[in-house]
Design a protein around this motif. Sequence first.
Motif, mmCIF file in Angstrom:
data_model
loop_
_atom_site.group_PDB
_atom_site.id
_atom_site.type_symbol
_atom_site.label_atom_id
_atom_site.label_comp_id
_atom_site.label_asym_id
_atom_site.label_seq_id
_atom_site.Cartn_x
_atom_site.Cartn_y
_atom_site.Cartn_z
ATOM 1 N N SER A 452 0.837 -1.203 0.000
ATOM 2 C CA SER A 452 0.000 0.000 0.000
ATOM 3 C C SER A 452 0.877 1.260 0.000
ATOM 4 O O SER A 452 0.998 1.932 -1.032
ATOM 5 C CB SER A 452 -0.963 -0.008 1.192
ATOM 6 N N VAL A 453 1.539 1.549 1.109
ATOM 7 C CA VAL A 453 2.264 2.816 1.252
ATOM 8 C C VAL A 453 3.454 2.910 0.273
ATOM 9 O O VAL A 453 3.580 3.879 -0.480
ATOM 10 C CB VAL A 453 2.761 2.985 2.707
ATOM 11 N N GLN A 454 4.307 1.900 0.299
ATOM 12 C CA GLN A 454 5.498 1.976 -0.549
ATOM 13 C C GLN A 454 5.100 1.997 -2.026
ATOM 14 O O GLN A 454 5.690 2.723 -2.834
ATOM 15 C CB GLN A 454 6.433 0.784 -0.253
ATOM 16 N N HIS A 455 4.093 1.197 -2.381
ATOM 17 C CA HIS A 455 3.660 1.215 -3.779
ATOM 18 C C HIS A 455 3.138 2.600 -4.164
ATOM 19 O O HIS A 455 3.449 3.101 -5.246
ATOM 20 C CB HIS A 455 2.597 0.142 -4.043
ATOM 21 N N ALA A 456 2.372 3.221 -3.290
ATOM 22 C CA ALA A 456 1.864 4.563 -3.591
ATOM 23 C C ALA A 456 3.018 5.545 -3.792
ATOM 24 O O ALA A 456 2.983 6.396 -4.685
ATOM 25 C CB ALA A 456 0.946 5.044 -2.466
ATOM 26 N N ALA A 457 4.057 5.419 -2.946
ATOM 27 C CA ALA A 457 5.189 6.352 -3.032
ATOM 28 C C ALA A 457 5.901 6.254 -4.374
ATOM 29 O O ALA A 457 6.352 7.256 -4.923
ATOM 30 C CB ALA A 457 6.172 6.088 -1.894
#
Length: 577
Positions: A452-457
């Motif tokens: 979720s977070v790393q992919h969004a970044a």
Amino acid sequence: PPILKSFKGGAHVIELDVSCPSFLGHLEFVVLESEPYLPFCFLDNDWFCSKVVVTTPEGDTVNFPCYHWISGNERLVFREATGQYVGIYIYHFDSASDLPAEVLLLTVKQSHFALPRVPLKYTPSCAFYMYNWKEDTFFGYQLLNGLNPMMIHRCSKLPENFPVTEDMVKASLFGKNLEAEIQVCQNGVMYVIHRSVIALYSTICCTLSHFLAAPLCLLYMTPEDKLIPIAIQLKQDPGEDNPIFLPTDSEYDWLLAKIFVRNADFAEHELNFHLLRTHLLAEVFAMSTLRNLPMVHPIYKLLISHFRYTLQINTLARQALISKNGVITKNASVGGPGMMEFLKKAVASLTYSSLCMPEDIIARGLESIPNFFYREDGLKLWDIVHRFVQKVIGHYYTCDSDVQEDYELQNWIKEIFFHGGLLYLLHAGIPQSFSLMTELVKFLTMVIFTVSVQHAAVNNGQFDFGGWMPNFPIALQQPPPTTKGQCTESTMLKTFPDINTTVNGMAAVYLLSTQSTDYFPCYFKFHQLFERTPLELIHKNQDVMKKYNFEIQGRNVSLPLSYTYLNPNNVENSVAL
Ligand SMILES: [Fe+2]
């Protein structure tokens, strides 16, 4: 059995009374079956059942999670949510159409992959970057808050193959001394890009018409807290034909050196930090979850919504991007025969701690570098996810031996390690089993954070930063310069990719960063968790995320450039594009 006779499209909650002549005891399972919609049996009459909730005559509520498409002449058995089940699913798919219906994506998204589109206008961010892409300060900004914040390290010692001297960079150091500035690196003033996958297998690789540099770059944090590049070497081995380019060189010598760094960053970003470290890892986690954990397992219930659409998007990406005729293969500098070698080296460079943001930030010495919003927001979200996972795991597991004896869980991590391509990383710290609850909590936090977070970044800003091709060129048509003083505007234009390659690259980054119409933010869907305590934890977690959302919005108001990629509202729950 009760029969649903009137059933139209849309979301429904249907209540049925079921009479039974005698006491049934503990309810173990429910059976759902459907018949074709005769006489129009050719019509699509599939329906999706989320769950069956039974209220017994005694007033107890019993949950049967389904989350299954049910089509004509099918009979499916669903077990009660707190039951135990031993089973292994086997999934084999070569194309998206082979996937089970439960993991399929919207058909509109699938059609976008079949017919990529070029946008008709730039995003506001992209338009801003178009006017600032030549600036040194913007070059430095992108290494912290751009698409790939993973390359930069604090420089406590110059790499041996990067012989930058005092005289070279004196003009960039605001009267300071190079050696002294490196010595006081605790203050975080000198940074370097020196660990790249490209450098691991080649100084320069090229396809028939495309070239890729393996650069090193030294950066300096100015007294105004602006990160600027002060020296660039385009190949790993120092030598006379490999000059160190400087801001004091001619305008186009320096600009072209930065363009080669940005092109190398395209390769590192798309293949290593985006494809491998988010998409492919998410697939490993998803496959092991589907194969090893029954629907009623707490870890299945915790994770499954974080794998929404991942199998399909990865299948489409393999076909459209890195297949023999894929966009990256055909158009990128890193495409062609070297691409698979690049990916193998990228896998070899993977470590568990590099996937765990708090450890990664410390390992790269970036704890104190100012204006690093990826770190600021990412660490906060890591902490929120970690606390949530800790409480959910604390609800289901009472002690370490619960974890040790959960053979389904142990099979899950074993399969990730042995069959997820991580077996070769024995040195990398990836766990093969769990002994402690804390180990499990950390690994699950990493899984949720990564997908979720790393992919969004690394995903959401692809068109913002890559829509203006010179800022993020997919390919370059000339080799890196070997001498200074030869580059002109004409050299730069000849080095940029041709129109077809440029358009293909723009269409790809646009496709990969366009939000789905059925997007869900990272805190939204944990719909398989039924029990009161986990539901309360979910609601609290949602409140915390929403509050942080407002905090980021407030912070961004005072920034010249907003950092919005890790705003929880913009972080999708899964790798879904
Ligand atoms: Fe992505």
